[in-house]
Design a protein around this motif. Sequence first.
Motif, short mmCIF file in Angstrom:
data_model
loop_
_atom_site.label_atom_id
_atom_site.label_comp_id
_atom_site.label_asym_id
_atom_site.label_seq_id
_atom_site.Cartn_x
_atom_site.Cartn_y
_atom_site.Cartn_z
N ASN B 509 65.63 116.59 47.31
CA ASN B 509 65.35 118.00 47.53
C ASN B 509 66.30 118.67 48.49
O ASN B 509 66.52 119.86 48.42
CB ASN B 509 63.94 118.19 48.12
CG ASN B 509 62.89 117.55 47.27
OD1 ASN B 509 62.17 116.67 47.70
ND2 ASN B 509 62.82 117.98 46.03
N SER B 510 66.79 117.91 49.45
CA SER B 510 67.55 118.54 50.51
C SER B 510 68.47 117.53 51.14
O SER B 510 68.49 116.36 50.78
CB SER B 510 66.59 119.05 51.59
OG SER B 510 66.07 117.96 52.33
N SER B 532 72.94 116.29 42.80
CA SER B 532 71.82 116.25 43.73
C SER B 532 72.11 117.22 44.87
O SER B 532 73.26 117.42 45.22
CB SER B 532 71.64 114.82 44.26
OG SER B 532 71.39 113.94 43.18
N PRO B 533 71.07 117.81 45.43
CA PRO B 533 71.30 118.93 46.36
C PRO B 533 71.65 118.51 47.78
O PRO B 533 70.99 118.92 48.74
CB PRO B 533 69.95 119.65 46.33
CG PRO B 533 68.96 118.56 46.10
CD PRO B 533 69.63 117.58 45.17
N CYS B 557 77.25 118.23 43.77
CA CYS B 557 76.29 118.35 44.86
C CYS B 557 76.55 119.69 45.54
O CYS B 557 77.10 120.59 44.93
CB CYS B 557 76.42 117.17 45.81
SG CYS B 557 76.03 115.60 44.99
N LYS B 558 76.16 119.79 46.79
CA LYS B 558 76.32 121.09 47.44
C LYS B 558 77.35 121.03 48.56
O LYS B 558 77.15 121.57 49.63
CB LYS B 558 74.97 121.54 48.01
CG LYS B 558 73.99 121.84 46.92
CD LYS B 558 72.79 122.57 47.45
CE LYS B 558 72.09 123.19 46.26
NZ LYS B 558 70.82 123.76 46.55
#
Lengths: 345, 614
Positions: B509-510, B532-533, B557-558
């Motif tokens: 999630n984070s 994935s984040p 990803c981020k």
Amino acid sequence: MQKRVMEEDFRKGEGRPQLLDLIPNERDWMVKDVGVGGKCFGVSEEKKLELRLGLPGDEDWSSVKEKREEHSIESALSLGHYSKVSKTIGTNPSSVGAKRGFLDTVESKTEVFQQQQQQQPGFLQLQAKGKELSQKTNGRAEQQSLEKKACGSPAAHGSAAAPCGDGAGANNSSQTRTAPTPVVGWPPIRSFRRNLASISKPSLESQNGGPETAVKFKNGRKGLFVKINMDGIPIGRKVDLKAYDSYEKLSLVVDELFQGLLAAQRDPLTAGTQKNPEEKQAITGLLDGSGEYTLVYEDDEGDRMLVGDVPWDMFVSTAKRLRVLKSSELSASSLGAVSRKRTAT
Amino acid sequence: MRRERCDMSEVEGGERGGAGGGDGAGDGVADAPPPFSDRVLENVLENVLQFLSSPRDRNAASLVCRSWYRAEAQTRRELFIGNCYAVSPRRATERFRCIRAVVLKGKPRFADFNLVPSNWGAHFHPWVSTMAAAYPWLEKLCLKRISVADGDLSLLAHSFPNFKELSLICCEGFGTAGLAIIAEKCRHLRVLDLIEDCVEDEEDETVDWISRFPGTTTSLESLGFDCVGSAVNFEALEALVARSPALRWLRVNHHVSVEQLRRLMARAPQLTHLGTGSFGSAAAAAPLLQGGGSSVEDLAWTFAASKSLVCLSGFRDVEPHYLPAIHPVCANLTSLNFSFAEVTAEELEPVIRRCHNLQNFWVLDTVGDEGLQAVAATCKDLRELKVFPLDPREDSEGSVSDVGLIAISEGCRKLRSILYFCQQMTNAAVITMSQNCQDLVVFRLCIMGRRRPDHWTGEPMDEGFGAIVMNCKKLRRLAVSGLLTDKAFAYIGEYGKLVRTLSVAFAGNSDLGLRYVLEGCNKLQKLEIRDSPFGDSALLSGLHHYYNMRFVWMSSCKLSPRGCKVVAQMLPLLVVEVIRDRDEDHDNEAVSKLYMYRSLAGSRNDAPSFVEIL
């Protein structure tokens, strides 16, 4: 520490005041948190999870029922740990939202308590929660569509729990595509393992394994591989032009390559359930404009041309890539000009 | 941030950043002690160290002192390079002068799934040219995910007169021309294993490489070419098998028919490992006994005569009624690869129930849960199971599920390694497996639908994977899938203390998820994440550990360029590559693919234009 009433499928109208069984139901469950922190996962022998199918008349499950009854599963689906962790995680709403329901799976002597965030006694509230979920989960509404699949696949029936009912998901935020279109490299299967289904069946039907084995195994004889993309399908393929000697064969191959993907695009829920390739719609009329799609190619000068105009050998020597366009868009797209659209791989 | 103890163990053994480096070999001892006694000591040491074979042991030995470092360098015979860019060929060959065998790995594993653009790198050429000069007595070479050209194979064949074993795994860039040169020039060749390579011929014709083996008796022990797409000259192959008395492993490609296989087996009854070609009557679907075709009985006789067979694979285009032919050997089989055989549970059962000694089994999910139950009922010694999907799409109809997994866990308690593709799974089943199979070292579960939750409870799969890391105390490799929240990663970080390889896709999630892993898994060496984040702050939480890792891959990803730059600045010995897709904007704020790895060689000079090294 109280047991909560576990609501069942409203449609069945069977509510039991104290539900001790795990009733497999593709909808959301009321799950009670097993409130023993620390020890999880089989250390505590008290927590027995016994699976029984309690939905009489639900034929989809009847055959599975016998098998499942034999499995007495010991597990501590301890969510006590989770509650600690989730509090540690703190304000992350997604981890809360992701837990859409509780599973009451334990027998009477197990103590349960209810987690405060999850007070949904009813199906309707599950629905509301589902909408919450969709907002909370990092904008990843594609979870919904996947939940839709998860709910829908074991037993095909109409709207399962609410999250499933919501519409098509939004994108993976880092790729601007709409789920559930295929993604590069997923599932993580190497390319020589793909297309097994489409390969073996034609070969059993006594085709000599020409086109598809050429594509699959990249037959080395005179290989001339060009990329081919189809409108609406992000995954491109490669074809070996030297493996064929006529436009008709090429057209057949294109049909084989994209039939499955096209069916999946059209109807994601049911496409996978069709076992026979014959049931998928064949892609025909690629060469004469009569079909829904038309085959075009890009030559060495960058011009886009209709496939079929020039002699085959000349085509092979000048074609640099192929494209399957919707015939309706053919007049709109300017033949002779190269499209610079990004082709997804 | 230079680290004193840079444990780059699989590269070279304790090369400290800058200290001692490659100049250890050149340093003499100080002037005072008499050289003779030191020389004696080193000789003794060398004799002792010769018995050390494991790279980790040798790396440890080399750290003791300069004398040991030199002695170890002189006596190391096998060089293991886990990442071809972690060290330069020259540096490796200067330190280790007496190498006989080299293992070299290149691209990250996600390259297998088309996530790494072609021409990214991992070229064999700089290595083979350096080794040609440095190791003229080289005997063995094993390459994995390396780009090998025909010219490289030619250089190899001409440079190493004593060359004996070549294994190419997941490589590409070469064709039958290169194989022909190997066959012709490597007169002492014992092993030629082509495993899952992409063998493409760019020239006009496929070369008949099988005919190029020496005409005399060969020393071939292993020949595997099941991944070669083009047909080989069968008469030449049969003759080759006939004059290779040492041949034990033979894996042919799908162009070899069952009739031809019989002839090969008749020539080589001593085979222990056999990979069949197509396992049906040649091309046509007509079953048996059409004048010249092999009947099942004939085939069974041939198998019965191969008393040494312990491993069977191939089975492409299998016709199920031919399967009984292998019954005579089933009881001896320790390895069976049915992963290209579309068989049902009914077709599998008569085979598998004879395979009491099976330890490795690869199968397609067409056998369904029922087939897996049959496996569980018989194969009590099973160590490794791989279940592949026939139809690897997210929404295809899956045939195996949690039921099959539970069955396997109950029947095959000695299971060490599992790879399981399915459409749906439950936490309960995974938990059950974690309790039943405590010997698990490798657990790779691929729920093909992205972010799919437990299909009974609707919950994330956190608890299942949590149970795996908690209960399977020997776990070293983990691949997760399905709907996973940060909690799953908290479990992994807390309990996965031995995990070395972790594969993550569409999970979490984070940033917390990644942080849990980086802070908790102190043995982590290979981390591959996609979609994935996880963002910059998570990336930065691993700074303390990246030098201990072989690589980190994060795609979709981020991450931002700025975050990656910070890592690059803080860790100068880390090569941080940002790989762009072809059509991407160069000013894009998000990093689509990050690949970073420790290296003594600095930024590589062969990076293509779509790779930016920060």
